[in-house]
Design a protein around this motif. Sequence first.
Motif, PDB file in Angstrom:
ATOM      1  N   ILE A  20     105.903 -50.352 -10.037  1.00  0.00           N
ATOM      2  CA  ILE A  20     106.751 -50.010 -10.638  1.00  0.00           C
ATOM      3  C   ILE A  20     107.091 -48.840 -10.012  1.00  0.00           C
ATOM      4  N   LEU A  21     106.536 -48.668  -8.758  1.00  0.00           N
ATOM      5  CA  LEU A  21     106.953 -47.683  -7.818  1.00  0.00           C
ATOM      6  C   LEU A  21     108.007 -48.151  -6.828  1.00  0.00           C
ATOM      7  N   PRO A  22     109.035 -47.168  -6.423  1.00  0.00           N
ATOM      8  CA  PRO A  22     110.195 -47.733  -5.557  1.00  0.00           C
ATOM      9  C   PRO A  22     109.730 -47.960  -4.030  1.00  0.00           C
ATOM     10  N   HIS A  23     108.420 -47.950  -3.566  1.00  0.00           N
ATOM     11  CA  HIS A  23     108.183 -48.019  -2.280  1.00  0.00           C
ATOM     12  C   HIS A  23     108.631 -49.362  -1.565  1.00  0.00           C
ATOM     13  N   LEU A  24     108.473 -50.335  -2.262  1.00  0.00           N
ATOM     14  CA  LEU A  24     108.599 -51.565  -1.608  1.00  0.00           C
ATOM     15  C   LEU A  24     110.257 -51.898  -1.312  1.00  0.00           C
ATOM     16  N   ALA A  25     111.112 -51.545  -2.137  1.00  0.00           N
ATOM     17  CA  ALA A  25     112.464 -51.787  -1.846  1.00  0.00           C
ATOM     18  C   ALA A  25     112.971 -50.735  -0.722  1.00  0.00           C
ATOM     19  N   ALA A  26     112.317 -49.402  -0.651  1.00  0.00           N
ATOM     20  CA  ALA A  26     112.860 -48.555   0.226  1.00  0.00           C
ATOM     21  C   ALA A  26     111.996 -48.894   1.515  1.00  0.00           C
ATOM     22  N   GLY A  27     111.344 -49.990   1.823  1.00  0.00           N
ATOM     23  CA  GLY A  27     110.794 -50.186   3.021  1.00  0.00           C
ATOM     24  C   GLY A  27     109.558 -49.166   3.383  1.00  0.00           C
ATOM     25  N   LYS A  28     108.755 -48.804   2.334  1.00  0.00           N
ATOM     26  CA  LYS A  28     107.652 -48.005   2.447  1.00  0.00           C
ATOM     27  C   LYS A  28     106.479 -49.002   2.211  1.00  0.00           C
ATOM     28  N   GLY A  29     105.402 -48.413   2.952  1.00  0.00           N
ATOM     29  CA  GLY A  29     104.005 -48.971   2.548  1.00  0.00           C
ATOM     30  C   GLY A  29     103.435 -48.467   1.317  1.00  0.00           C
ATOM     31  N   LEU A  30     102.470 -49.029   0.639  1.00  0.00           N
ATOM     32  CA  LEU A  30     102.071 -48.626  -0.575  1.00  0.00           C
ATOM     33  C   LEU A  30     100.549 -49.042  -0.576  1.00  0.00           C
ATOM     34  N   ASN A  31      99.598 -47.979  -0.362  1.00  0.00           N
ATOM     35  CA  ASN A  31      98.209 -48.309  -0.156  1.00  0.00           C
ATOM     36  C   ASN A  31      97.679 -48.207  -1.814  1.00  0.00           C
ATOM     37  N   PRO A  32      97.080 -49.599  -2.273  1.00  0.00           N
ATOM     38  CA  PRO A  32      96.616 -49.390  -3.514  1.00  0.00           C
ATOM     39  C   PRO A  32      95.517 -48.493  -3.814  1.00  0.00           C
ATOM     40  N   ILE A  33      94.792 -48.344  -2.631  1.00  0.00           N
ATOM     41  CA  ILE A  33      93.685 -47.409  -2.834  1.00  0.00           C
ATOM     42  C   ILE A  33      94.134 -45.998  -3.337  1.00  0.00           C
ATOM     43  N   HIS A  34      95.312 -45.523  -2.619  1.00  0.00           N
ATOM     44  CA  HIS A  34      95.986 -44.262  -3.245  1.00  0.00           C
ATOM     45  C   HIS A  34      96.379 -44.128  -4.574  1.00  0.00           C
ATOM     46  N   VAL A  35      96.748 -45.374  -5.049  1.00  0.00           N
ATOM     47  CA  VAL A  35      96.993 -45.502  -6.644  1.00  0.00           C
ATOM     48  C   VAL A  35      95.727 -45.158  -7.205  1.00  0.00           C
ATOM     49  N   GLU A  36      94.652 -45.854  -6.940  1.00  0.00           N
ATOM     50  CA  GLU A  36      93.435 -45.776  -7.538  1.00  0.00           C
ATOM     51  C   GLU A  36      92.953 -44.328  -7.672  1.00  0.00           C
ATOM     52  N   VAL A  37      92.920 -43.746  -6.437  1.00  0.00           N
ATOM     53  CA  VAL A  37      92.491 -42.363  -6.432  1.00  0.00           C
ATOM     54  C   VAL A  37      93.180 -41.630  -7.191  1.00  0.00           C
ATOM     55  N   ALA A  38      94.653 -41.598  -7.315  1.00  0.00           N
ATOM     56  CA  ALA A  38      95.139 -40.848  -8.096  1.00  0.00           C
ATOM     57  C   ALA A  38      94.980 -40.847  -9.557  1.00  0.00           C
ATOM     58  N   LEU A  39      94.780 -42.278 -10.083  1.00  0.00           N
ATOM     59  CA  LEU A  39      94.382 -42.555 -11.429  1.00  0.00           C
ATOM     60  C   LEU A  39      92.963 -42.031 -11.781  1.00  0.00           C
ATOM     61  N   ARG A  40      92.291 -42.013 -10.821  1.00  0.00           N
ATOM     62  CA  ARG A  40      90.725 -41.610 -11.099  1.00  0.00           C
ATOM     63  C   ARG A  40      90.930 -40.093 -11.342  1.00  0.00           C
ATOM     64  N   ALA A  41      91.640 -39.303 -10.812  1.00  0.00           N
ATOM     65  CA  ALA A  41      92.039 -37.752 -10.883  1.00  0.00           C
ATOM     66  C   ALA A  41      92.746 -37.521 -12.097  1.00  0.00           C
ATOM     67  N   VAL A  42      93.705 -38.464 -12.521  1.00  0.00           N
ATOM     68  CA  VAL A  42      94.098 -38.265 -13.984  1.00  0.00           C
ATOM     69  C   VAL A  42      93.206 -38.297 -14.840  1.00  0.00           C
ATOM     70  N   PHE A  43      92.554 -39.398 -14.978  1.00  0.00           N
ATOM     71  CA  PHE A  43      91.583 -39.732 -15.983  1.00  0.00           C
ATOM     72  C   PHE A  43      90.449 -38.357 -16.208  1.00  0.00           C
ATOM     73  N   LYS A  44      90.035 -37.911 -14.708  1.00  0.00           N
ATOM     74  CA  LYS A  44      89.319 -36.933 -14.799  1.00  0.00           C
ATOM     75  C   LYS A  44      89.838 -35.644 -15.394  1.00  0.00           C
ATOM     76  N   THR A  45      90.981 -35.360 -15.072  1.00  0.00           N
ATOM     77  CA  THR A  45      91.940 -34.117 -15.715  1.00  0.00           C
ATOM     78  C   THR A  45      91.990 -34.230 -17.050  1.00  0.00           C
ATOM     79  N   LEU A  46      92.237 -35.766 -17.631  1.00  0.00           N
ATOM     80  CA  LEU A  46      92.520 -35.379 -19.298  1.00  0.00           C
ATOM     81  C   LEU A  46      91.413 -35.652 -19.791  1.00  0.00           C
ATOM     82  N   ALA A  47      90.324 -36.320 -19.336  1.00  0.00           N
ATOM     83  CA  ALA A  47      88.973 -36.328 -20.146  1.00  0.00           C
ATOM     84  C   ALA A  47      88.295 -35.031 -20.020  1.00  0.00           C
ATOM     85  N   GLY A  48      88.654 -34.121 -19.213  1.00  0.00           N
ATOM     86  CA  GLY A  48      87.697 -32.909 -18.886  1.00  0.00           C
ATOM     87  C   GLY A  48      87.612 -31.868 -20.019  1.00  0.00           C
TER      88      GLY A  48
END
Length: 400
Positions: A292-320
């Motif tokens: 649901i991010l636009p990277h593929l259609a824009a010809g950009k690569g998207l590393n799933p690890i970057h998404v996972e790391v960002a989500l970890r930071a999200v949960f840490k922020t909201l759960a803190g």
Amino acid sequence: MNILRKLRIFGWDKIEDFLLASIVTGDGLLLVGSHGTAKTYCAEIIAKSMGVKYQKVDASKAEFEDYLGFPNPRALSEGKFEYVNTPLTITDKQFVFIDEINRCKSHTQNKLLELIYSRQFFGQKTDVTWVWAAMNAGDEYTGIEPLDPAFIGRFAFIIPVPDAVDMEYDDVLKICLSHTHNDAPAIKKFWKHEKEQPITSDENYSLKPFFETAAKNYREIDKEMGELIGKILSTFTKIWWQERKDKIDGRRLSMMRRAVIAYLAVKKTKNKNFSITDEVFSLNLKNVIPYILPHLAAGKGLNPIHVEVALRAVFKTLAGTTPFIKAYFSPDLIVKMKTLCECDMPFFSRKKILSDVFKDKEMLPLVAFALLPFSLLRKSPFTRIERREIVKKVKECIRD
């Protein structure tokens, strides 16, 4: 439950739920892949299984009149303005599939942008609810036009379609042996033989009951978790910009929220026992966000690890929050249970602690029966999902 396999679409299991989720919301979907990967067939057969009017448009060839029809001379003579429909007219269709969308010129993209976003075309209202599009990706294709970022932004889901070489052998074999209504037309229509065996197919399989249930589940999940999902994605947007310098605009953020809820609704519809626990919720977010991010259609690569790391930071922020941290690290079961019943905290934080207090099998009966009265209160601190989990544990204890 594999919906697409019932429609004789093989090898698409990994992306099936995203396609179904886009049907639930009606937000635009873009399929990206090589030629011959059944993108058009998938759209056509899904529309047929839904029992809706379908129209395919080739964006590389279509002109203005192909979408709306021709101006009616008789109506013009009477001072009215209306169009005469043609076989390609989209205004009276419900499901429109735009093929070769990255081969249309920028001015055509601008015209289609209105259709995808507001379901109107040149100010004319249409009956269109679902708009899917497809594009071939790769340097080997000629006549490719880059898609405008604002145009890409109208698609909620951007899905990479698998090639046969990426599929399991059994699926490749099924594709090789498959027949559709478009294949071998002369054999079926001209060279008839009275001993000819009919081709077995599930193309008459109806998806309407499935989507009616999914829509009901969507509304329930939205009511129960919509605000939480909004908080998570809003925080994700901030962190994604800080870490990756990629902006997520407000329109996409809203579509992302609907896409996540629809994806969870599809999961729940396919599996009646599907329970949105903390772990499952996190995993599903990690699964759906790359699509649901636009990277593929824009010809950009998207590393799933970057998404996972960002989500970890999200949960840490909201759960803190202080109550959560105190209860999470406390070895005292009473402290954990007291925090559960008193503190207002994010859904996933409470689920994490609830999961912890249920892990001790010896203490499970005591914990379950102690929490039960709080789950039955009119203004219970627990959500509907948590109340079901507590009641479920109590029943297990009684059976044991």
